[in-house]
Design an enzyme around this catalytic site. Structure first.
Site, PDB file in Angstrom:
ATOM      1  N   GLU A 158       1.610  -3.476   2.045  1.00  0.00           N
ATOM      2  CA  GLU A 158       1.232  -2.667   3.205  1.00  0.00           C
ATOM      3  C   GLU A 158      -0.277  -2.392   3.208  1.00  0.00           C
ATOM      4  O   GLU A 158      -0.873  -2.091   2.169  1.00  0.00           O
ATOM      5  CB  GLU A 158       2.002  -1.355   3.149  1.00  0.00           C
ATOM      6  CG  GLU A 158       1.662  -0.344   4.225  1.00  0.00           C
ATOM      7  CD  GLU A 158       2.415   0.970   4.062  1.00  0.00           C
ATOM      8  OE1 GLU A 158       2.368   1.793   4.989  1.00  0.00           O
ATOM      9  OE2 GLU A 158       3.059   1.172   3.011  1.00  0.00           O
TER      10      GLU A 158
ATOM     11  N   LYS B  78       4.718  -0.377  12.130  1.00  0.00           N
ATOM     12  CA  LYS B  78       5.555   0.539  11.335  1.00  0.00           C
ATOM     13  C   LYS B  78       6.112   1.636  12.229  1.00  0.00           C
ATOM     14  O   LYS B  78       5.381   2.279  12.984  1.00  0.00           O
ATOM     15  CB  LYS B  78       4.711   1.136  10.210  1.00  0.00           C
ATOM     16  CG  LYS B  78       5.451   2.018   9.235  1.00  0.00           C
ATOM     17  CD  LYS B  78       4.496   2.456   8.117  1.00  0.00           C
ATOM     18  CE  LYS B  78       5.163   3.298   7.055  1.00  0.00           C
ATOM     19  NZ  LYS B  78       4.210   3.659   5.965  1.00  0.00           N
TER      20      LYS B  78
ATOM     21  N   CYS C 224       7.466  -0.071   4.412  1.00  0.00           N
ATOM     22  CA  CYS C 224       7.619   1.098   3.530  1.00  0.00           C
ATOM     23  C   CYS C 224       8.585   2.172   4.058  1.00  0.00           C
ATOM     24  O   CYS C 224       9.777   2.072   3.860  1.00  0.00           O
ATOM     25  CB  CYS C 224       6.244   1.684   3.213  1.00  0.00           C
ATOM     26  SG  CYS C 224       6.220   2.552   1.611  1.00  0.00           S
TER      27      CYS C 224
END
Length: 543
Positions: free
Chosen positions: A45, A113, A149
């Site tokens: 990330e 994300k 994540c």
């Protein structure tokens, strides 16, 4: 039978060094292709900026620098391998935490994300807008669903990726370490894969960044949630995962896994990694530290030597009237044992000079902690002078128990640039010291066994002013990490006098901690990003 080789690139970026991180990514892809025959390479990330970039994300030139980075990757990365890499991006008036997909010299798509953490050390809602759509990419007959994540912890983006047709889920991560986090992270990965009946690849960052440290441990689990491949913790590297197509499913094949280690070893590796990266990434030649013959400085010296090598560590014993002979002997023995540069600088002349200058101002007063603090501050002056002259960073040595209750001297033993054990409770200091000695002799046994003392007054011991550390640490964990009130801690079985004393000290010493050096966070709630309390406030400790 059709197969697919995916390589997890567990790498250590430098925050803000976009050109350097880009070259690291290009080289990793080249190596993955040559050494492992990679069809897909996945990087962590926000890899191109490093994590966390914080307010660098607000710099006007950020987007143009990232655009140049993506152009360079498109030009230099081999066209027969697909790369999935994390970076921030400004799109349609919003800043997103993105995973970009590069293949055949073209950026095929970007995933934003969806779940933005805003708790503990995370502050992503300050910078990013949440994504809303899944992204599934076809490659060599496999449909790859991309996550970043916190999407995994939220769960909803995982389900959305499956509904969009994903056959393999790939998660890019910058998941910082704290005690018990690796096991917690792996349990979650296994549960999520089992919930959606899809294999999942989890690529994590490695290395230290200010007070955060990333442990790696990148992994692949199968559709039943069973661990199939795992990269080592605390090591940069490339780990291949071989997938074989069986009907409509892609099945990861068993590979290497990282064996479980003792919690002491995991924590010690975190401290070594955090210190090594902080010193090296900051450009220091090494560290200088006070070596008192006590347990905290003894453990700190071992960590420094393991992180940097003995040739980059300078230890100084600074004795005064109250320094015991055994402290002098043990400090000299440990310095010799670990092979560091070592010298003795008595502080008596400095302390007496200060006392002479202050004698008129102090006339008619009793001796108290003021004189004790002068000793500590003289030591801080010497260490900072060596730091300035030799280009060495001062390493401080106060543990979390001491920092919590203010058992430290501003502009004295708190002077420095970094503290390797800042977030380590005293009871864990002992555990780590004993564990380190099982690997090779590093800390004299007498240092571990004798009662702890700051040696700032005759026959002084820590227990003169603090509860025993077993009790103190249990109260501190309840108050700091559990957010329990004083009454709740007392109800759990602790002495009310001890509890009220400790929580008052913790609250009163916030101003000290604000001025303390940075140190690696290894507990679920460290001082700093995790715990932000006002210095001046009227909150009552019993509430």
């Amino acid at each position: 039978m059709q197969d697919l080789t995916l390589v997890m690139a567990q790498l250590d970026p430098l925050v803000g060094d976009i050109p350097g991180n880009t070259e690291t990514a290009i080289e990793a892809v080249r190596e993955a292709r040559i050494e492992h025959g990679a069809d897909i390479v996945v990087l962590p990330e926000l890899f191109l900026t490093g994590y966390p970039p914080e307010d660098l994300l607000l710099r006007p030139s950020m987007e143009s620098r990232l655009r140049h980075a993506r152009i360079r990757m498109a030009e230099k990365v081999a066209h027969d391998v697909m790369v999935i890499v994390g970076y921030p991006g400004r799109r349609e008036g919003h800043t997103w935490n993105l995973a970009g997909v590069l293949y055949n010299g073209e950026w095929l798509g970007e995933y934003a994300k969806q779940a933005l953490p805003n708790y503990q050390v995370f502050d992503e809602q300050r910078y990013f807008s949440p994504g809303t759509q899944p992204l599934v990419i076809d490659h060599h007959g496999a449909r790859i669903g991309i996550l970043i994540c916190e999407d995994l912890w939220s769960g909803a983006p995982v389900t959305a990726a499956k509904q969009a047709g994903a056959q393999i889920l790939v998660s890019l991560n910058a998941s910082p370490f704290h005690q018990d986090k690796p096991a917690e992270r792996l349990r979650l990965l296994e549960e999520r894969a089992d919930e959606v009946s899809l294999p999942m690849v989890y690529v994590n960052m490695i290395g230290g960044q200010d007070e955060l440290v990333f442990d790696g441990g990148s992994a692949c689990v199968n559709a039943q949630g069973e661990l199939i491949v795992q990269a080592p913790h605390w090591a940069v590297g490339l780990m291949p995962v071989q997938f074989v197509r069986e009907g409509d499913h892609w099945v990861p094949q068993p590979g290497e896994t990282d064996p479980e280690v003792e919690p002491e070893e995991n924590l010690y590796c975190a401290l070594v990694t955090g210190l090594r990266d902080y010193v090296n990434k900051s450009g220091f030649d090494g560290v200088v530290m006070g070596l008192s013959g006590g347990i905290d400085s003894g453990l700190s010296l071992a960590i420094a030597v393991d992180a940097l090598g003995p040739q980059r560590v300078h230890a100084v014993m600074m004795p005064y009237h109250y320094t015991a002979d055994i402290s002098r002997q043990d400090a000299a023995e440990q310095a010799k044992l670990l092979g560091v540069e070592y010298e003795v600088m008595p502080i008596e002349p400095m302390v007496e000079a200060f006392m002479d200058t202050l004698s008129e101002s102090f006339a008619g007063t009793e001796r108290d902690t003021t004189e004790e603090n002068l000793q500590s501050r003289c030591r801080g002056v010497l260490l900072m002078a060596i730091s300035n002259k030799k280009g060495l960073m001062v390493l401080t040595t106060g543990n979390k128990s001491e920092m919590a209750v203010g058992y430290a001297t501003l502009y004295g033993d708190m002077v420095g640039g970094y503290n390797a054990i800042k977030d380590v409770y005293k009871t864990w200091v002992y555990r780590l010291a004993r564990w380190r000695n099982t690997q090779s002799p590093a800390i004299p046994e007498r240092v571990i066994e004798r009662p702890p003392s700051a040696e700032l007054a005759p026959d002084q011991q820590d227990s003169d002013s603090l509860p025993d550390y077993d009790v103190l640490d249990a109260i501190l964990v309840s108050y700091i990490e559990g957010d329990m009130s004083a009454e709740a801690i007392i109800a759990a079985g602790f002495d009310d006098e001890d509890v009220y004393k400790v929580v008052k000290l913790v609250d009163r010493c916030e101003y000290k901690r604000r001025q303390a050096p940075v140190g690696v966070r290894v507990t679920p709630r460290g001082f700093g990003r995790d715990r932000r309390y006002p210095i001046v406030n009227g909150w009552q400790p019993g509430e």
